[in-house]
Design an enzyme around this catalytic site. Structure first.
Site, short mmCIF file in Angstrom:
data_model
loop_
_atom_site.label_atom_id
_atom_site.label_comp_id
_atom_site.label_asym_id
_atom_site.label_seq_id
_atom_site.Cartn_x
_atom_site.Cartn_y
_atom_site.Cartn_z
N ASP A 79 0.83 -1.21 0.00
CA ASP A 79 0.00 0.00 0.00
C ASP A 79 0.87 1.26 0.00
O ASP A 79 0.67 2.17 0.82
CB ASP A 79 -0.94 0.01 1.21
CG ASP A 79 -1.60 -1.33 1.45
OD1 ASP A 79 -2.05 -1.95 0.47
OD2 ASP A 79 -1.65 -1.78 2.62
N GLU A 108 -11.21 -1.25 -3.92
CA GLU A 108 -10.50 -0.63 -2.79
C GLU A 108 -9.29 0.13 -3.33
O GLU A 108 -9.05 0.20 -4.53
CB GLU A 108 -10.08 -1.68 -1.76
CG GLU A 108 -9.08 -2.70 -2.29
CD GLU A 108 -8.70 -3.76 -1.26
OE1 GLU A 108 -9.45 -3.93 -0.28
OE2 GLU A 108 -7.68 -4.44 -1.46
N HIS A 149 -3.08 -1.35 -5.21
CA HIS A 149 -3.09 -0.30 -4.18
C HIS A 149 -2.02 0.74 -4.47
O HIS A 149 -1.06 0.93 -3.73
CB HIS A 149 -2.91 -0.86 -2.78
CG HIS A 149 -3.40 0.12 -1.74
ND1 HIS A 149 -4.34 -0.20 -0.82
CD2 HIS A 149 -3.09 1.43 -1.53
CE1 HIS A 149 -4.60 0.86 -0.06
NE2 HIS A 149 -3.85 1.87 -0.49
N ARG A 157 4.68 -8.27 -0.37
CA ARG A 157 4.15 -7.30 -1.33
C ARG A 157 5.08 -6.08 -1.24
O ARG A 157 5.02 -5.30 -0.31
CB ARG A 157 2.71 -6.92 -0.99
CG ARG A 157 1.73 -8.08 -1.20
CD ARG A 157 0.30 -7.66 -1.00
NE ARG A 157 0.05 -7.25 0.39
CZ ARG A 157 -1.10 -6.71 0.81
NH1 ARG A 157 -2.08 -6.50 -0.04
NH2 ARG A 157 -1.26 -6.39 2.08
#
Length: 386
Positions: free
Chosen positions: A76, A250, A314, A348
């Site tokens: 993110d 999202e 994201h 990630r």
């Protein structure tokens, strides 16, 4: 992504004029995509120019390929360039127990920059679990962090919260909790982002429908950086690529040009099926009218076997030192995940690459992890005396 053509430069100068070559040239990439690139020209041989009346010179195209990955285990990712000349970077910390922040004068220095904890989770109650997806913004002379957090008594009772800092340097100042964003109903909600457009400030975030598992996107005008006005539905997962594993919209992020405003968002489960989609609205439309928005039918950034980047998503947007737009996103280096729950596989990694634009004015994301190799390509300029 393919380099198809570098546009030649032709200039005509008077004998006593200084040769002033353009600092950028236009390069055609994939179909319907062209972009400007900086160029370092050879030295102009003035004597040869005067003798021959016309000469051709070459130049090296300047393009940055950032390290892959850029910063490990920071999902993110959010990158912000401030007026103080610093780049600020944050992202989800693997233990989900803190908000971290680093800064550097250049993007290249960020991976080695000191990372500071600016806020820790509570020991109990709200904001005590799942500290997710912080974003840092500078609004009306103060710093704000929008971040999602759960409750130790109900770890999935995740809600959006806001922190505030009045210090000039947000890594050293005190951060004050401004509370939870006042969404119109209480349910799993996260990934809030904020932006200003036409002198109004907006919030866009993801929230599960009441008593359901579907995560929609919502938009609202803001009264202040932690308070919204009327909550408006923006987008729901409806297309095949948005509902793999979970029905999810999202991770919204805004970028705009002089014709349209775009919101990139992520969809599906957080494995290799995670992908980025795109909403757009006319630049002068009512952003609070759902009919102003159009969703692209296909995702704009998807997993790549060629570059071994899986589940890209994201994202946030920023600009490099030369003003070129960037996309910052996370992706894993393999398919699937190494834990029972993909949220606890922390590989990630944050990644950065340049964002391009199509000739008809839409952002072009390309392939995650693409590389442009200009080794065998040169810019060319023909200089002619009048």
């Amino acid at each position: 992504m393919e380099i198809k053509r570098i546009h030649d430069v032709e200039i005509t100068v008077s004998k006593d004029d200084q040769v002033d070559l353009p600092k950028r040239v236009n390069v055609e990439l994939d179909d319907n995509v062209s972009a400007e690139f900086d160029v370092n020209w050879e030295q102009v041989n003035q004597k040869e120019l005067e003798e021959k009346g016309s000469i051709e010179i070459e130049g090296d195209i300047v393009h940055k390929d950032y390290p892959k990955p850029f910063i490990e285990k920071r999902a993110d990712p959010y990158l912000y360039k401030h007026t103080d000349g610093y780049y600020y970077f944050t992202g989800s910390y693997p233990l989900y127990d803190r908000v971290v922040l680093r800064r550097a004068k250049t993007i290249e220095e960020l991976p080695e920059a000191e990372e500071k904890v600016i806020w820790w989770k509570h020991e109990s109650g709200i904001m005590s679990e799942h500290i997710w997806a912080p974003e840092i913004h500078y609004i009306d002379g103060k710093w704000y962090v929008h971040v999602a957090a759960g409750d130790k008594d109900d770890v999935w009772a995740i809600r959006p919260y806001v922190l505030e800092c009045e210090a000039e340097n947000p890594l050293e100042g005190e951060w004050v909790e401004k509370g939870q964003v006042n969404t119109e109903f209480q349910s799993f909600s996260l990934d809030a982002t904020t932006f200003e457009h036409n002198d109004k400030r907006y919030l866009v975030w993801a929230q599960k429908v009441e008593n359901d598992t579907i995560s929609n996107l919502y938009i609202a005008e803001m009264e202040n950086p932690w308070t919204i006005k009327k909550q408006v539905f923006l987008s729901n997962p409806e297309l095949d690529w948005e509902v793999i594993g979970f029905d999810v919209n999202e991770g919204p992020a805004m970028i705009k040009n002089d014709k349209r405003l775009f919101i990139a968002f992520s969809a599906s489960a957080t494995d290799e099926n995670y992908a980025v989609g795109l909403l757009h609205a006319d630049i002068n439309s009512d952003l609070l009218d759902p009919d102003s928005w159009t969703k692209e039918k296909e995702p704009v950034l998807v997993s790549s076997d060629q570059t071994s980047e899986y589940g890209p998503g994201h994202n946030s947007f920023s600009v490099d030192e030369n003003g070129y737009e960037l996309i910052i996103y996370h992706a894993r280096p393999y398919k699937g995940f190494n834990t029972e729950n993909p949220l606890y596989d922390h590989n990630r990694h944050a990644r950065i690459q340049r964002l391009f634009w199509t000739n008809d004015g839409f952002p072009y994301f390309g392939e995650p992890g693409y590389q442009l190799d200009f080794t065998n390509y040169k810019a060319k300029a023909k200089i002619t005396l009048k």
